[in-house]
Every structure is written in structure tokens, then in C-alpha cells.
Design an enzyme around this catalytic site. Structure first.
Site, PDB file in Angstrom:
ATOM      1  N   GLN A  75       0.814  -1.214   0.000  1.00 29.20           N
ATOM      2  CA  GLN A  75       0.000   0.000   0.000  1.00 29.20           C
ATOM      3  C   GLN A  75       0.847   1.264   0.000  1.00 29.20           C
ATOM      4  OE1 GLN A  75      -1.498  -1.099   4.125  1.00 29.20           O
ATOM      5  NE2 GLN A  75      -1.599   1.134   4.273  1.00 29.20           N
ATOM      6  N   CYS A  81      -5.075   0.058   3.786  1.00 26.18           N
ATOM      7  CA  CYS A  81      -4.923  -1.332   4.216  1.00 26.18           C
ATOM      8  C   CYS A  81      -6.231  -2.103   4.155  1.00 26.18           C
ATOM      9  CB  CYS A  81      -4.350  -1.385   5.623  1.00 26.18           C
ATOM     10  SG  CYS A  81      -5.458  -0.719   6.886  1.00 26.18           S
ATOM     11  N   ASN A 394       0.396  -9.149   5.299  1.00 26.48           N
ATOM     12  CA  ASN A 394       0.352  -7.706   5.450  1.00 26.48           C
ATOM     13  C   ASN A 394       0.408  -7.061   4.063  1.00 26.48           C
ATOM     14  OD1 ASN A 394       0.336  -5.188   6.663  1.00 26.48           O
ATOM     15  ND2 ASN A 394       1.950  -5.672   8.125  1.00 26.48           N
TER      16      ASN A 394
END
Length: 453
Positions: A75, A81, A394
Site C-alpha cells: 500500500q 490497508c 500484510n
């Protein structure tokens, strides 16, 4: 904390006095450990000093159930996110359907529509509250963050339902989608300027206000298009799969592309949260005033459960072959370079000779925590029927952790995870029945209205 051998307590007074400060200084100097910590922390980051290496070296990164065989996304300098995690969930089925090893939906496309819809959502809230004083707590909350990057699961679902999706090639990243700060500054100023004008028109009625709102939105549209490009209404979709076989779907709209390649029934998912405050009953639904991004979309609704229920439902989904979107307070007890979380990772009590006694409910009540980040569970280590460790995808790139995949000890889940998106059909009967209730409405400033970014 000790103040010396005689332990003379400072006199309680409204203001600090020289005598009080002197006693504090003597108390600090009386313990050699304080000077040792002072020497260490003035030369070294406190997290390096407080790190409990027994915990760090004791973390095994392997898990018994492991789904991911793809690369992580990034990102960059944006607060997307929540939509990255949502799109990462959806790309698993899309990649399989397309026969691709790695595939990404356009995160810039969803960003564009979220910003434009959120501008309209904000302006409608301003119109609705335009009769209130500007110092009204709700109005102040709206003006504080009119168009940030953060979001929630239900907001992601609303975007896909209304605007569909496109592959990354149809609307690639731009400098501003990867680093949103400069663009956001312009948008915030335009929206606050618009709020001033709409509030000044309050006596003229909502119809006149919405006439002016159209001009504000035209400027927002222009700014977004300059920074992010123009979202496609149609695009030509063709690709070569991992076996080098060529495919062509032809010209598709974003809605058609989403209908064909979103393999999960998004309207069947609910957001199950853990809010342990006394004011938040288990088995009740909640919503937060003015939380959302699309006017007339279904409201953002949370179903409050016990932390054991969140863990079991997330574990069962992964064991069943499906990653899980979740939201947490990401920076607590986190070691970024190796990509781990554990509830006892740092011994701050030992460094400062001070007890830290806030529990999860206290931290919410006292504004010491809130949901700050969303990610994807892609693995779980199951021992004796329960989770011991979690593997996390992530959206911070491949440079940290296991090429961007992090490890979470189960202790951290209990303390710092707030919500998971799960299927209705997976809920136990008592929780499923709660979905039929009218949600309790929390004020706009409640910490459960925090947006993951």
C-alpha cells in the site's frame, strides 16, 4: 516506585513545587537500575532495550495450516490497508479462476471511488447537521477527518457492490495513489470550504444546499481525476495464464468483471468484533453514527462476540481453506524488522519500573487503543483443537518478515485484534439470531468507529 530509604511521599498539591521535584529526583537517583536504564535508552531505541529476547527467539514461524502461495502487495504511503486486505481476500479466487499465479485487482480504482463517494457522504452529513453549532461534538468529529484513507469491512463491500472491480492493468497505481498525503490535503481543504458554505445556507433548506453540493463534487471529481486518473467505464480484458495459454474476455464493465471473478458471496459476510467494554453487551449489534462511505449503502454494523468466538471462527475458516480479513491495533507489541507480534514482546514494566495495568476494555474507554490496521489471516497453527499462532498477509511489501508475511502469537490476538469478517452461516445460533436486532447506535466519536489505515 520507591522515593528512597525513608520513602517520603511528595505533598499532594495542585501544582508542582520545587520540593516535590526534588523528592522525585532523589527517588530516581536512589535506584541504580534507573541510571542503568537511562544510560541504555538515551543511546538505544527503547524497544531494543525492552525486547524480551526469550519471546522473540521462542517464536516458531511454522503453522499447521497454511494457505498463501502468492506474493504480498504494498500500500506504500497510503492508508488503504482495509481495501488492500479486502482485495487480497478476493484475488485468491480470481487468480484461481484466471489460471494465474499472482493477480491483483486495481487498488487505485477502489481508492478513486471511495474518495468520491466519501466526499458526498461527508457533505450530506454536513447538510444534515448544518443547524448545529460548529463546536457541536459530532460536527467537530466530521470536520476533523472529512476524507481520510482509512476504512472498514462494510465500506469495502459497499464499494464492490456499487462500483465493481477492475484488474490492476486497467487502472494502475499513480504517484498519488501510492502516496496520498498531498492529494488529501487539497481534498480536505475543499471539503471544509464546502462545509462552511453549506452551513451558511442552512436557512435556505436542503434542496438549495444540494445545488451547491454539486459544484463542490465537481471540484472533487476534478482533483481525483488529476491525481489518480479516470476510472474506466469499460476495458478490454485479455491475459496469458501460468501455462502460457492466451484468453480474451473482450470488453467488460467493472460490474461485469466483479460478477465474473469475485468468487466469494460478500453479502453473506458479517463483521464480528470484540468490544469488552461494560457498555457493549455480547450478542448485540452496533453501528456508529455517520460511519460509512456511500450514502444509502447498508450501514456499517458490528456484531459483538467473545474473543474465543472470533478465534474459533477465524481458525475454522482457514482450516476450511479460506483466508480471513481482520482489523487490529497494529503497532502494539510489534517487532517490525522480523515481523512478529506477541502480547509480552517488550518488557516496558522492567525498563520503567512501572506497572502497566490497562486491560483491553480500559484501553478502549480511555482512548489508549482503537483499530488502526486491517490485514489477512492466511495461516494458523492448531494445537489440541485451538490456535497457538497465526500467519498474516500484510500489505507493507516484501522487505520485512517472511517476504511480507508476519507471525502473530495467539496472546496478541486476544489483546489487540478487534474484528474479523466471517460468513453468517459459520456463526453459532445465538450470534446469528442477534443479527435480526436493531443495532445500538454509538456516537460518531466512539473508538469503535475508528478506520483502519
Amino acid at each position: 516506585m520507591s522515593y528512597g530509604n525513608d520513602d517520603p511521599r511528595p505533598t499532594v498539591a495542585r501544582s508542582l513545587t520545587p520540593d516535590q521535584v526534588e523528592l522525585f529526583e532523589k527517588g530516581f537517583a536512589a535506584r541504580p537500575a534507573n541510571r542503568l536504564m537511562q544510560n541504555a535508552v538515551t543511546q538505544t531505541p527503547v524497544d531494543d532495550v525492552a525486547l524480551d529476547r526469550r519471546i522473540l527467539t521462542g517464536i516458531d514461524h511454522s503453522v499447521s495450516h497454511h494457505l498463501d502461495d502468492w506474493k504480498v502487495t504494498n500500500q506504500k504511503q497510503s492508508g488503504r490497508c482495509w481495501m488492500f486486505a479486502g482485495l487480497n481476500l478476493l484475488r485468491v479466487g480470481a487468480a484461481k479462476e484466471l489460471g494465474l499465479k499472482d493477480f491483483e485487482f486495481s487498488q487505485n480504482y477502489t481508492l478513486w471511488w471511495d474518495k468520491f463517494e466519501r466526499a458526498n457522504h461527508f457533505l450530506e452529513a454536513i447538510i444534515e447537521t448544518s443547524g448545529r453549532d460548529v463546536d457541536d461534538r459530532t460536527v467537530a468529529r466530521l470536520l476533523t477527518d472529512p476524507i481520510g484513507d482509512g476504512g472498514q469491512w462494510n465500506m469495502f463491500v459497499a464499494l464492490v457492490a456499487k462500483h465493481g472491480l477492475v484488474p490492476k492493468s486497467a487502472m494502475p497505481e499513480t504517484d498519488s495513489s501510492s502516496s496520498t498525503r498531498a492529494m488529501n490535503r487539497v481534498l480536505e481543504t475543499l471539503l471544509r470550504q464546502g462545509a462552511r458554505d453549506l452551513r451558511a445556507q442552512a436557512s435556505e433548506g436542503a434542496e438549495a444546499q444540494r445545488e451547491h453540493k454539486r459544484d463542490i463534487l465537481a471540484a472533487i471529481h476534478r482533483v481525483l481525476s488529476i491525481h489518480l486518473g479516470t476510472p474506466p467505464q469499460k476495458f478490454l480484458w485479455q491475459w496469458e495464464d501460468k501455462d502460457k495459454e492466451f484468453h480474451r474476455d473482450g470488453w467488460l464493465t467493472p460490474a461485469e468483471f466483479a460478477a465474473k471473478y469475485v468468487r466469494l458471496p460478500l453479502d453473506e459476510y458479517v463483521c464480528l468484533v470484540h468490544d469488552p467494554r461494560e457498555s457493549s453487551p455480547v450478542g448485540r449489534t452496533f453501528t456508529v453514527e455517520y460511519l460509512g462511505n456511500i450514502v444509502d449503502a447498508p450501514p456499517v454494523v458490528y456484531l459483538n462476540g467473545r474473543i474465543e468466538q472470533l478465534k474459533k471462527l477465524a481458525m475454522d475458516a482457514i482450516v476450511g481453506g479460506e483466508p480471513v480479513w481482520f482489523g487490529c491495533d497494529v503497532a502494539k507489541m510489534m517487532r517490525s524488522d522480523v515481523g512478529v507480534w506477541d502480547a509480552e514482546l517488550f518488557d516496558y514494566a522492567g525498563v520503567y519500573d512501572t506497572e502497566f495495568t490497562l486491560d483491553k476494555a480500559d484501553r478502549l474507554v480511555l482512548h489508549d487503543t482503537e483499530m488502526t490496521h486491517a490485514m489477512l489471516f492466511t495461516g494458523v497453527d492448531v494445537v489440541d483443537g485451538g490456535p497457538r499462532r497465526w500467519r498474516v498477509e500484510n500489505s507493507w511489501g516484501e522487505d520485512r518478515a517472511d517476504k511480507g508475511f508476519w507471525t502473530m502469537n495467539d496472546s496478541w490476538f486476544g489483546e489487540h485484534v478487534f474484528e474479523v469478517a466471517v460468513r453468517r452461516s459459520a456463526l453459532p445460533p445465538e450470534l446469528a439470531a442477534a443479527l435480526d436486532q436493531e443495532p445500538i447506535v454509538l456516537p460518531a466519536w466512539d473508538p469503535m468507529g475508528a478506520l483502519a489505515d
